[in-house]
Scaffold this motif. Sequence first.
Motif, PDB file in Angstrom:
ATOM      1  N   ARG A 112      77.243  57.376  36.072  1.00  0.00           N
ATOM      2  CA  ARG A 112      78.240  58.276  36.644  1.00  0.00           C
ATOM      3  C   ARG A 112      79.485  57.518  37.077  1.00  0.00           C
ATOM      4  O   ARG A 112      80.608  58.022  36.962  1.00  0.00           O
ATOM      5  CB  ARG A 112      77.647  59.036  37.836  1.00  0.00           C
ATOM      6  CG  ARG A 112      76.430  59.885  37.517  1.00  0.00           C
ATOM      7  CD  ARG A 112      76.662  60.779  36.314  1.00  0.00           C
ATOM      8  NE  ARG A 112      77.757  61.708  36.543  1.00  0.00           N
ATOM      9  CZ  ARG A 112      78.512  62.225  35.588  1.00  0.00           C
ATOM     10  NH1 ARG A 112      78.317  61.880  34.312  1.00  0.00           N
ATOM     11  NH2 ARG A 112      79.465  63.078  35.881  1.00  0.00           N
ATOM     12  N   TRP A 128      79.693  61.260  46.436  1.00  0.00           N
ATOM     13  CA  TRP A 128      79.427  61.847  45.112  1.00  0.00           C
ATOM     14  C   TRP A 128      78.288  61.117  44.414  1.00  0.00           C
ATOM     15  O   TRP A 128      77.372  61.748  43.860  1.00  0.00           O
ATOM     16  CB  TRP A 128      80.699  61.777  44.290  1.00  0.00           C
ATOM     17  CG  TRP A 128      80.579  62.287  42.897  1.00  0.00           C
ATOM     18  CD1 TRP A 128      80.381  63.581  42.503  1.00  0.00           C
ATOM     19  CD2 TRP A 128      80.658  61.514  41.692  1.00  0.00           C
ATOM     20  NE1 TRP A 128      80.346  63.662  41.128  1.00  0.00           N
ATOM     21  CE2 TRP A 128      80.518  62.404  40.603  1.00  0.00           C
ATOM     22  CE3 TRP A 128      80.859  60.170  41.434  1.00  0.00           C
ATOM     23  CZ2 TRP A 128      80.556  61.981  39.282  1.00  0.00           C
ATOM     24  CZ3 TRP A 128      80.906  59.737  40.109  1.00  0.00           C
ATOM     25  CH2 TRP A 128      80.745  60.646  39.061  1.00  0.00           C
ATOM     26  N   GLN A 131      74.837  61.966  45.557  1.00  0.00           N
ATOM     27  CA  GLN A 131      74.311  63.251  45.101  1.00  0.00           C
ATOM     28  C   GLN A 131      73.536  63.134  43.787  1.00  0.00           C
ATOM     29  O   GLN A 131      72.862  64.092  43.380  1.00  0.00           O
ATOM     30  CB  GLN A 131      75.445  64.261  44.935  1.00  0.00           C
ATOM     31  CG  GLN A 131      76.111  64.661  46.248  1.00  0.00           C
ATOM     32  CD  GLN A 131      77.319  65.564  46.034  1.00  0.00           C
ATOM     33  OE1 GLN A 131      77.832  65.674  44.915  1.00  0.00           O
ATOM     34  NE2 GLN A 131      77.776  66.199  47.098  1.00  0.00           N
ATOM     35  N   HIS A 132      73.627  61.974  43.124  1.00  0.00           N
ATOM     36  CA  HIS A 132      72.959  61.773  41.839  1.00  0.00           C
ATOM     37  C   HIS A 132      71.705  60.918  42.013  1.00  0.00           C
ATOM     38  O   HIS A 132      71.638  60.091  42.921  1.00  0.00           O
ATOM     39  CB  HIS A 132      73.907  61.074  40.857  1.00  0.00           C
ATOM     40  CG  HIS A 132      75.079  61.913  40.454  1.00  0.00           C
ATOM     41  ND1 HIS A 132      76.227  61.992  41.207  1.00  0.00           N
ATOM     42  CD2 HIS A 132      75.279  62.727  39.386  1.00  0.00           C
ATOM     43  CE1 HIS A 132      77.086  62.808  40.619  1.00  0.00           C
ATOM     44  NE2 HIS A 132      76.534  63.269  39.516  1.00  0.00           N
ATOM     45  N   ALA A 158      84.110  67.784  42.828  1.00  0.00           N
ATOM     46  CA  ALA A 158      82.776  67.342  42.416  1.00  0.00           C
ATOM     47  C   ALA A 158      81.851  67.209  43.619  1.00  0.00           C
ATOM     48  O   ALA A 158      80.681  67.614  43.569  1.00  0.00           O
ATOM     49  CB  ALA A 158      82.876  66.014  41.670  1.00  0.00           C
ATOM     50  N   VAL A 159      82.347  66.625  44.706  1.00  0.00           N
ATOM     51  CA  VAL A 159      81.527  66.491  45.912  1.00  0.00           C
ATOM     52  C   VAL A 159      81.236  67.866  46.499  1.00  0.00           C
ATOM     53  O   VAL A 159      80.108  68.158  46.911  1.00  0.00           O
ATOM     54  CB  VAL A 159      82.215  65.583  46.954  1.00  0.00           C
ATOM     55  CG1 VAL A 159      81.412  65.562  48.259  1.00  0.00           C
ATOM     56  CG2 VAL A 159      82.359  64.163  46.416  1.00  0.00           C
ATOM     57  N   ARG A 218      73.335  56.536  38.714  1.00  0.00           N
ATOM     58  CA  ARG A 218      74.581  56.294  39.445  1.00  0.00           C
ATOM     59  C   ARG A 218      75.541  55.375  38.693  1.00  0.00           C
ATOM     60  O   ARG A 218      76.750  55.607  38.699  1.00  0.00           O
ATOM     61  CB  ARG A 218      74.264  55.725  40.829  1.00  0.00           C
ATOM     62  CG  ARG A 218      73.670  56.768  41.766  1.00  0.00           C
ATOM     63  CD  ARG A 218      73.197  56.152  43.047  1.00  0.00           C
ATOM     64  NE  ARG A 218      72.550  57.152  43.899  1.00  0.00           N
ATOM     65  CZ  ARG A 218      71.682  56.862  44.857  1.00  0.00           C
ATOM     66  NH1 ARG A 218      71.356  55.582  45.088  1.00  0.00           N
ATOM     67  NH2 ARG A 218      71.140  57.811  45.570  1.00  0.00           N
ATOM     68  N   LEU A 247      84.678  59.245  49.385  1.00  0.00           N
ATOM     69  CA  LEU A 247      84.442  60.338  48.442  1.00  0.00           C
ATOM     70  C   LEU A 247      83.485  59.919  47.332  1.00  0.00           C
ATOM     71  O   LEU A 247      82.535  60.632  47.013  1.00  0.00           O
ATOM     72  CB  LEU A 247      85.766  60.783  47.826  1.00  0.00           C
ATOM     73  CG  LEU A 247      86.641  61.742  48.610  1.00  0.00           C
ATOM     74  CD1 LEU A 247      88.011  61.853  47.947  1.00  0.00           C
ATOM     75  CD2 LEU A 247      85.993  63.119  48.712  1.00  0.00           C
ATOM     76  N   ALA A 248      83.755  58.769  46.732  1.00  0.00           N
ATOM     77  CA  ALA A 248      82.928  58.307  45.622  1.00  0.00           C
ATOM     78  C   ALA A 248      81.504  58.011  46.079  1.00  0.00           C
ATOM     79  O   ALA A 248      80.537  58.313  45.364  1.00  0.00           O
ATOM     80  CB  ALA A 248      83.548  57.065  44.983  1.00  0.00           C
ATOM     81  N   GLY A 307      78.452  69.656  44.839  1.00  0.00           N
ATOM     82  CA  GLY A 307      77.128  69.104  45.101  1.00  0.00           C
ATOM     83  C   GLY A 307      76.590  69.365  46.492  1.00  0.00           C
ATOM     84  O   GLY A 307      75.446  68.996  46.791  1.00  0.00           O
ATOM     85  N   LEU A 338      87.163  63.931  42.413  1.00  0.00           N
ATOM     86  CA  LEU A 338      86.024  63.791  43.312  1.00  0.00           C
ATOM     87  C   LEU A 338      85.892  64.919  44.327  1.00  0.00           C
ATOM     88  O   LEU A 338      84.775  65.314  44.674  1.00  0.00           O
ATOM     89  CB  LEU A 338      86.108  62.450  44.045  1.00  0.00           C
ATOM     90  CG  LEU A 338      85.742  61.223  43.216  1.00  0.00           C
ATOM     91  CD1 LEU A 338      86.134  59.947  43.945  1.00  0.00           C
ATOM     92  CD2 LEU A 338      84.246  61.216  42.895  1.00  0.00           C
TER      93      LEU A 338
END
Length: 284
Positions: free
Chosen positions: A177, A165, A168-169, A195-196, A174, A161-162, A199, A192
Amino acid sequence: MSKGRFPFESGRFVRRAAGRPIARPGLMARLDDADETVVLVGGTGAGKSTLLDAWVVGRGGVFVDLACESLDAVPDDGIVAVDSATAQDVAALRGRRGVVVAVEHDPEIAGVVRVSARELGFAEDETYQVLAAAFGDAEAADALAPDLHLLTNGWPGLVSLAAAWLAQHPAPKRRQRLVALARSELGLAEYLIPAVVAGLTEHDRELVRRMAALPGLDARTADRLDITEDLGPVAPFVQGLLRRPGWFVVPQGWKAALRAELPLSAAEAERLAGGFMAVPGQGR
């Protein structure tokens, strides 16, 4: 999960990005060498289903998911991986060499070999490999892997997940974040998952929304249900199955959270379920 203080430094050694899924030779050997039934014990995101999928394909065995099949589907001998099991299922299968069973809670039954959630967790280098695959940049992954591993304790679902996420930045943001994630008052998965989802592209978001209500999809079924003409993985929510090439699923552990985040109307859920069962070869 632990949110200890980060050692903000570059990666400690040079590592090479690996393809996915990540090879886990130590765990595979444990499953192969056990003289009794092996039980994988861990909650949502522990990596049980992914490990079972890779193991059973490599050994030419049978995969049975008790979330949608009965124990009667388990053959009487041979290599078998059994997912979504209960303590009662484990009791029925104990004492069989070549059988690996995944459960959320320890059944505390004698005559089985246990692999705990701690043992299922990623080593730091495996966390790096997930980041390298997500970023497509080995150097950037090496710089963040130690901190992400510390934050997640190597829990496979949280690492994935992380990584999705962070990918996406923009690369320069990163680390910032990741620091913000460590300071979040929410649990990591609770933070997360939305948030994911936020995005994702509109296409991918709609694919995830519908797939969370289904056992899985291949291209033919996706087309018949008018879901997408471009079926493929959407990290980390839509994953391919090694045991069934061309078939994609949302891992069982994420489905409830995704259904809450991306709800379907009752009418749409009924339409999808009915259409899935009507496709030849898909009903079980």
